[in-house]
Design an enzyme around this catalytic site. Structure first.
Site, PDB file in Angstrom:
ATOM      1  N   PHE A 210       6.650 111.974  74.192  1.00 39.17           N
ATOM      2  CA  PHE A 210       6.111 111.760  75.270  1.00 39.17           C
ATOM      3  C   PHE A 210       4.606 111.302  75.220  1.00 39.17           C
ATOM      4  O   PHE A 210       4.524 110.238  75.583  1.00 39.17           O
ATOM      5  CB  PHE A 210       6.157 113.686  75.176  1.00 39.17           C
ATOM      6  CG  PHE A 210       5.151 114.529  75.980  1.00 39.17           C
ATOM      7  CD1 PHE A 210       3.939 113.356  77.555  1.00 39.17           C
ATOM      8  CD2 PHE A 210       4.335 115.367  75.439  1.00 39.17           C
ATOM      9  CE1 PHE A 210       3.294 114.063  77.880  1.00 39.17           C
ATOM     10  CE2 PHE A 210       3.057 115.476  76.108  1.00 39.17           C
ATOM     11  CZ  PHE A 210       2.921 114.867  77.292  1.00 39.17           C
ATOM     12  N   ILE A 211       3.813 111.801  73.766  1.00 38.56           N
ATOM     13  CA  ILE A 211       2.725 111.629  73.420  1.00 38.56           C
ATOM     14  C   ILE A 211       2.674 109.842  72.786  1.00 38.56           C
ATOM     15  O   ILE A 211       2.015 109.204  73.279  1.00 38.56           O
ATOM     16  CB  ILE A 211       2.527 112.285  72.734  1.00 38.56           C
ATOM     17  CG1 ILE A 211       2.204 113.954  72.434  1.00 38.56           C
ATOM     18  CG2 ILE A 211       0.712 112.219  72.414  1.00 38.56           C
ATOM     19  CD1 ILE A 211       1.977 114.684  71.898  1.00 38.56           C
TER      20      ILE A 211
ATOM     21  N   LEU B 299      15.615 107.626  68.336  1.00 40.21           N
ATOM     22  CA  LEU B 299      15.982 108.395  69.966  1.00 40.21           C
ATOM     23  C   LEU B 299      16.478 109.276  69.733  1.00 40.21           C
ATOM     24  O   LEU B 299      18.159 109.052  70.406  1.00 40.21           O
ATOM     25  CB  LEU B 299      16.660 106.930  70.800  1.00 40.21           C
ATOM     26  CG  LEU B 299      16.218 105.856  70.555  1.00 40.21           C
ATOM     27  CD1 LEU B 299      16.603 104.983  71.517  1.00 40.21           C
ATOM     28  CD2 LEU B 299      15.150 106.047  72.102  1.00 40.21           C
TER      29      LEU B 299
ATOM     30  N   ILE C 233      12.456 107.224  60.270  1.00 43.21           N
ATOM     31  CA  ILE C 233      11.384 107.673  59.986  1.00 43.21           C
ATOM     32  C   ILE C 233      12.277 107.506  58.524  1.00 43.21           C
ATOM     33  O   ILE C 233      11.046 107.901  57.425  1.00 43.21           O
ATOM     34  CB  ILE C 233       9.846 108.478  59.950  1.00 43.21           C
ATOM     35  CG1 ILE C 233      10.329 109.885  60.173  1.00 43.21           C
ATOM     36  CG2 ILE C 233       9.914 107.565  61.112  1.00 43.21           C
ATOM     37  CD1 ILE C 233       9.456 110.867  60.312  1.00 43.21           C
TER      38      ILE C 233
ATOM     39  N   THR D 144      -1.224 119.974  64.838  1.00 46.18           N
ATOM     40  CA  THR D 144      -1.225 120.361  66.015  1.00 46.18           C
ATOM     41  C   THR D 144      -1.746 121.631  65.172  1.00 46.18           C
ATOM     42  O   THR D 144      -2.164 121.930  64.275  1.00 46.18           O
ATOM     43  CB  THR D 144       0.379 120.823  65.825  1.00 46.18           C
ATOM     44  OG1 THR D 144       0.623 122.458  66.640  1.00 46.18           O
ATOM     45  CG2 THR D 144       1.405 121.205  64.236  1.00 46.18           C
ATOM     46  N   ASP D 145      -1.983 122.267  66.168  1.00 42.89           N
ATOM     47  CA  ASP D 145      -2.793 123.293  66.281  1.00 42.89           C
ATOM     48  C   ASP D 145      -1.939 124.560  65.452  1.00 42.89           C
ATOM     49  O   ASP D 145      -2.208 125.424  64.816  1.00 42.89           O
ATOM     50  CB  ASP D 145      -3.906 123.620  67.406  1.00 42.89           C
ATOM     51  CG  ASP D 145      -2.690 124.283  68.908  1.00 42.89           C
ATOM     52  OD1 ASP D 145      -1.487 124.083  68.335  1.00 42.89           O
ATOM     53  OD2 ASP D 145      -3.389 124.570  70.090  1.00 42.89           O
ATOM     54  N   GLU D 146      -1.334 124.299  65.517  1.00 39.13           N
ATOM     55  CA  GLU D 146      -0.024 125.488  65.562  1.00 39.13           C
ATOM     56  C   GLU D 146      -0.320 125.822  63.930  1.00 39.13           C
ATOM     57  O   GLU D 146       0.944 126.598  63.310  1.00 39.13           O
ATOM     58  CB  GLU D 146       1.478 125.321  65.697  1.00 39.13           C
ATOM     59  CG  GLU D 146       1.446 124.814  67.509  1.00 39.13           C
ATOM     60  CD  GLU D 146       3.084 125.705  67.757  1.00 39.13           C
ATOM     61  OE1 GLU D 146       3.873 125.715  67.178  1.00 39.13           O
ATOM     62  OE2 GLU D 146       3.330 125.068  69.096  1.00 39.13           O
TER      63      GLU D 146
ATOM     64  N   TYR E 164       8.888 125.024  62.902  1.00 33.91           N
ATOM     65  CA  TYR E 164       8.440 124.070  63.152  1.00 33.91           C
ATOM     66  C   TYR E 164       6.840 124.178  62.764  1.00 33.91           C
ATOM     67  O   TYR E 164       6.837 122.899  62.199  1.00 33.91           O
ATOM     68  CB  TYR E 164       8.022 123.575  64.796  1.00 33.91           C
ATOM     69  CG  TYR E 164       7.684 122.982  65.328  1.00 33.91           C
ATOM     70  CD1 TYR E 164       7.711 121.517  65.360  1.00 33.91           C
ATOM     71  CD2 TYR E 164       6.133 123.448  65.416  1.00 33.91           C
ATOM     72  CE1 TYR E 164       6.382 120.447  66.042  1.00 33.91           C
ATOM     73  CE2 TYR E 164       4.977 122.644  66.724  1.00 33.91           C
ATOM     74  CZ  TYR E 164       5.362 121.695  66.513  1.00 33.91           C
ATOM     75  OH  TYR E 164       4.218 120.156  66.583  1.00 33.91           O
TER      76      TYR E 164
ATOM     77  N   LYS F 291       5.363 121.354  60.372  1.00 31.84           N
ATOM     78  CA  LYS F 291       3.835 120.038  60.475  1.00 31.84           C
ATOM     79  C   LYS F 291       2.692 120.605  58.926  1.00 31.84           C
ATOM     80  O   LYS F 291       2.670 119.892  58.280  1.00 31.84           O
ATOM     81  CB  LYS F 291       3.703 120.883  61.960  1.00 31.84           C
ATOM     82  CG  LYS F 291       4.303 119.950  63.132  1.00 31.84           C
ATOM     83  CD  LYS F 291       4.844 118.444  63.098  1.00 31.84           C
ATOM     84  CE  LYS F 291       3.438 117.304  63.747  1.00 31.84           C
ATOM     85  NZ  LYS F 291       3.690 116.905  63.863  1.00 31.84           N
TER      86      LYS F 291
ATOM     87  N   ASN G 142       0.229 132.109  79.971  1.00 30.91           N
ATOM     88  CA  ASN G 142       1.486 131.535  80.807  1.00 30.91           C
ATOM     89  C   ASN G 142       1.737 131.794  82.104  1.00 30.91           C
ATOM     90  O   ASN G 142       1.845 131.014  82.989  1.00 30.91           O
ATOM     91  CB  ASN G 142       2.427 131.377  79.714  1.00 30.91           C
ATOM     92  CG  ASN G 142       2.618 131.089  77.894  1.00 30.91           C
ATOM     93  OD1 ASN G 142       1.904 130.439  77.617  1.00 30.91           O
ATOM     94  ND2 ASN G 142       3.085 131.429  77.324  1.00 30.91           N
TER      95      ASN G 142
ATOM     96  N   ARG H 155      10.041 135.053  73.112  1.00 34.57           N
ATOM     97  CA  ARG H 155      10.545 133.961  71.717  1.00 34.57           C
ATOM     98  C   ARG H 155       9.734 134.596  69.748  1.00 34.57           C
ATOM     99  O   ARG H 155       9.356 135.107  70.238  1.00 34.57           O
ATOM    100  CB  ARG H 155       9.650 132.962  71.984  1.00 34.57           C
ATOM    101  CG  ARG H 155       9.578 131.712  70.351  1.00 34.57           C
ATOM    102  CD  ARG H 155       8.689 130.693  71.200  1.00 34.57           C
ATOM    103  NE  ARG H 155       8.695 129.732  71.708  1.00 34.57           N
ATOM    104  CZ  ARG H 155       7.742 128.823  71.809  1.00 34.57           C
ATOM    105  NH1 ARG H 155       6.919 128.672  71.335  1.00 34.57           N
ATOM    106  NH2 ARG H 155       8.762 128.213  72.875  1.00 34.57           N
TER     107      ARG H 155
ATOM    108  N   HIS I 250       6.713 134.695  68.057  1.00 32.32           N
ATOM    109  CA  HIS I 250       6.015 134.401  69.038  1.00 32.32           C
ATOM    110  C   HIS I 250       4.504 134.161  68.611  1.00 32.32           C
ATOM    111  O   HIS I 250       3.245 135.621  69.119  1.00 32.32           O
ATOM    112  CB  HIS I 250       5.974 134.914  70.875  1.00 32.32           C
ATOM    113  CG  HIS I 250       6.114 133.929  71.575  1.00 32.32           C
ATOM    114  ND1 HIS I 250       5.943 134.571  73.009  1.00 32.32           N
ATOM    115  CD2 HIS I 250       4.870 132.580  72.423  1.00 32.32           C
ATOM    116  CE1 HIS I 250       5.654 133.336  74.085  1.00 32.32           C
ATOM    117  NE2 HIS I 250       5.477 132.285  72.790  1.00 32.32           N
TER     118      HIS I 250
END
Ligand code: NAD
Ligand code: DAU
Length: 342
Positions: free
Chosen positions: A11-12, A35, A60, A125-127, A150, A154, A249, A273, A276
């Site tokens: 996406f990005i 891919l 990678i 990411t901010d996460e 995740y 990161k 949300n 989640r 969450h």
């Protein structure tokens, strides 16, 4: 200038590749992407045949391949987007996140060190900062407190990148961005998933009470910020990027329904989640003060454009939702008490 963009069929990454080719007529981009389910060459049809863009399918984590690419194409800088990116998938099965996000970043850093690369931008990411209460925002010095597999993967990659700067003087920069939306986003993420379900009159699965807050940024604003950091950022520095648009949300979902003229009765609250994060909010003041960047696209405008993009690009998303996405959807939402997508 030759850039190696990893994850440039996602996406990005795909938005960034198109953005950079448009903006810098003399740049060459080598695009390395494995891919996976999230990578899609159809994201790049706009630049098909562009001789300044070379697509290579590969991993990678493949150290020899990465080093050969840096040498053969005389790469000046790496922008690393390649990642497993979906929090829910990391909760189902985390190992691929550790492999690509941590080991893969390590392989890129090691190759960059051998090749004497000029710049390495790690897209984060901010996460990595964890979750906020009702007040305050994340700044670059906020301690890392990642909560999901995740986010932890990161954060690990960020720490590795900083260590390569500290120990070897590698010219590393890290950008940490909030939630992106816009064209070509895979429909596992909140906004495209809700748009597609609403357009096809399927239930809209809102986790928990719908009160979790994210700070939304249009992908074009994120690409512009990365471009600026790549050219004017300082080695060893981290830059927060945010949209200044905190929304619950449930309010995002309501806006989508309103624009599509669909009833709120399509909303279905489902099991939350696990773990969450409640609220993310970015203080992107450093980007403004040091590099003169602020987000430009107002959410009200960006969300309407995005809904319209999905309306116009049915062929793109129909191919995705007719494939293995069906199994993913059943597994993820069937267990949450949702009826199947069919
Ligand atoms: P995405 O899932 O759409 O794309 C990821 C891309 O990486 C895919 O094309 C995939 O094929 C490729 N990839 C995965 N594993 C690979 C491997 N081992 N080798 C080579 N390629 C591989 O993700 P996205 O939403 O475009 O996110 C891109 C980056 O930006 C990620 O690093 C993510 O952590 C970060 N980020 C995303 C957001 C967001 O809101 N989406 C916000 C902040 C940061
Ligand atoms: O904050 C940046 C991060 O944003 C990126 O690093 C990640 O790669 C990206 O996936 C995104 O993570 P989130 O978990 O915030 O995004 P997601 O679109 O999965 O979910 C956004 C919010 O919506 C979150 O609070 C969970 C909720 N949600 C999500 C889905 C998919 C729902 O209520 N229902 C859903 O079906």
């Amino acid at each position: 200038m030759t850039l190696l963009v990893t994850g440039g069929a996602g996406f990005i990454g795909s938005n960034f590749v198109m953005f950079m080719l448009r903006r810098y007529p003399e740049y060459r981009i080598v695009n390395l992407d494995k891919l996976t389910y999230a990578g899609n060459l159809e994201n790049l049809t706009e630049i098909q045949g562009n001789l300044r863009h070379t697509f290579l399918q590969g991993d990678i984590c493949d150290a020899q391949l990465v080093y050969e690419i840096l040498e053969r194409y005389h790469v000046d800088a790496i922008v690393n987007f390649a990642a497993e990116s979906h929090v829910d998938r990391s909760i189902l099965e985390a190992i691929e996140f550790v492999r690509t996000n941590v080991e893969g970043t390590g392989v890129l850093l090691e190759a960059a060190k051998r090749h004497r690369l000029k710049k390495f931008l790690q897209v984060s990411t901010d996460e990595v900062y964890g979750s906020l209460g009702p007040e305050g925002k994340f700044v670059e010095s906020t301690p890392l407190h990642p909560n999901s597999p995740y986010a932890s993967s990161k954060a690990s990659a960020d720490l590795l990148a900083l260590a390569y700067h500290h120990t070897f003087g590698l010219p590393i920069m890290i950008t940490r961005c909030s939630n992106n939306y816009g064209p070509y986003q895979f429909p596992e993420k909140l906004i495209p998933l809700m748009i597609l379900n609403a357009m096809t009159d399927k239930p809209l699965p809102v986790y928990g009470d719908g009160g979790n807050i994210r700070d939304w940024i249009h992908v074009d604003d994120h690409c512009a910020a990365i471009d600026l950091v790549l050219h004017e950022g300082k080695d060893g520095e981290t830059y927060n990027i945010g949209g200044n648009t905190e929304l619950r949300n449930i309010d995002v979902v309501r806006r989508i329904l309103k624009h599509l003229n669909k009833p709120e009765s399509l909303i279905q609250f489902v099991e939350d989640r696990p773990g969450h994060d409640r609220r993310y909010a970015m203080d992107a003041g450093k980007m403004d003060r040091e590099l003169g960047w602020t987000p430009r696209k107002p959410f009200d405008e960006g969300i309407v454009e995005t809904v319209e993009w999905y309306r116009r690009n049915e062929e793109w998303w129909k191919r995705i939702v007719s494939g293995e996405y069906q199994q993913y959807y059943k597994m993820m939402y069937g267990e949450r008490g949702m009826t199947s997508k069919e």
